[in-house]
Design a protein around this motif. Sequence first.
Motif, PDB file in Angstrom:
ATOM      1  N   SER A 142      -8.252   2.851  -3.023  1.00  0.00           N
ATOM      2  CA  SER A 142      -8.718   1.979  -1.943  1.00  0.00           C
ATOM      3  C   SER A 142      -8.986   2.750  -0.661  1.00  0.00           C
ATOM      4  O   SER A 142      -9.954   2.468   0.039  1.00  0.00           O
ATOM      5  CB  SER A 142      -7.698   0.872  -1.664  1.00  0.00           C
ATOM      6  N   ASP A 143      -8.154   3.743  -0.367  1.00  0.00           N
ATOM      7  CA  ASP A 143      -8.297   4.450   0.904  1.00  0.00           C
ATOM      8  C   ASP A 143      -9.478   5.419   0.930  1.00  0.00           C
ATOM      9  O   ASP A 143     -10.195   5.508   1.911  1.00  0.00           O
ATOM     10  CB  ASP A 143      -7.000   5.177   1.275  1.00  0.00           C
ATOM     11  N   THR A 152      -7.610  -4.466   0.799  1.00  0.00           N
ATOM     12  CA  THR A 152      -7.069  -3.482   1.735  1.00  0.00           C
ATOM     13  C   THR A 152      -5.576  -3.272   1.553  1.00  0.00           C
ATOM     14  O   THR A 152      -5.024  -2.285   2.024  1.00  0.00           O
ATOM     15  CB  THR A 152      -7.355  -3.896   3.199  1.00  0.00           C
ATOM     16  N   ALA A 153      -4.903  -4.195   0.844  1.00  0.00           N
ATOM     17  CA  ALA A 153      -3.467  -4.067   0.603  1.00  0.00           C
ATOM     18  C   ALA A 153      -3.169  -3.370  -0.731  1.00  0.00           C
ATOM     19  O   ALA A 153      -2.016  -3.171  -1.079  1.00  0.00           O
ATOM     20  CB  ALA A 153      -2.813  -5.450   0.612  1.00  0.00           C
ATOM     21  N   ASP A 156      -5.854  -9.093  -1.662  1.00  0.00           N
ATOM     22  CA  ASP A 156      -6.474  -8.387  -0.550  1.00  0.00           C
ATOM     23  C   ASP A 156      -6.774  -6.939  -0.949  1.00  0.00           C
ATOM     24  O   ASP A 156      -5.866  -6.162  -1.188  1.00  0.00           O
ATOM     25  CB  ASP A 156      -5.524  -8.419   0.652  1.00  0.00           C
ATOM     26  N   ARG A 164      -8.711  -0.263  -6.411  1.00  0.00           N
ATOM     27  CA  ARG A 164      -9.516  -1.431  -6.763  1.00  0.00           C
ATOM     28  C   ARG A 164     -10.147  -1.193  -8.134  1.00  0.00           C
ATOM     29  O   ARG A 164     -10.642  -0.103  -8.400  1.00  0.00           O
ATOM     30  CB  ARG A 164     -10.654  -1.723  -5.802  1.00  0.00           C
ATOM     31  N   HIS A 224      -6.288  -4.256  -6.770  1.00  0.00           N
ATOM     32  CA  HIS A 224      -7.125  -5.426  -6.518  1.00  0.00           C
ATOM     33  C   HIS A 224      -8.178  -5.451  -7.621  1.00  0.00           C
ATOM     34  O   HIS A 224      -8.832  -4.434  -7.885  1.00  0.00           O
ATOM     35  CB  HIS A 224      -7.808  -5.336  -5.149  1.00  0.00           C
TER      36      HIS A 224
END
Length: 168
Positions: free
Chosen positions: A115-116, A73-74, A71, A78, A35
């Motif tokens: 992201s996680d 979260t997908a 998104d 990032r 992202h």
Amino acid sequence: MLRLLVLGLVLLMSGCGYHPLGRGGSLPEGVESVHIALFTNRSLEPFLEDHLTRDVIEEFSRREGLRVVEDPTAADARLEGEILAFRAEALSYDPNDRIGQFRATLTIAAVLRRSDSGLVLWKGQLSWAEKYPIATDKSVQEDNEQAAIRVISRRLAENLYFRLHDHF
């Protein structure tokens, strides 16, 4: 003799880790989707963040093996960035001490995070400069500067991709 020389060159290049830009290695930690957030503009030049973010998204989107997703979260990671500085300065003068050419320079910083977990996978700064001619007509001068900014933005997007992809 020529065949032996070519064979030796091929063996040498394959043994030294040579690879075309953007093809060897991969994004850090096996990132397959990213992202790209709107860059923050810390300079006084308006709209740079729009140009740069668009060019980074386009550059990353056209590369194989990487998906750019809207998104956050997908995404596996990032990419966040900021424009640290923009300056346009006189580069050359004529014999009458009039400016003949300008140089525009744009400096950015970027960070790629998982992201996680938020773990920083890559962090760095890049800068690019481009020359452009002076014009007596103010609107032509502004067009020249904007053309230089477009070139700088595309080059920074490309260099950012290569830095992330090739672990420079």
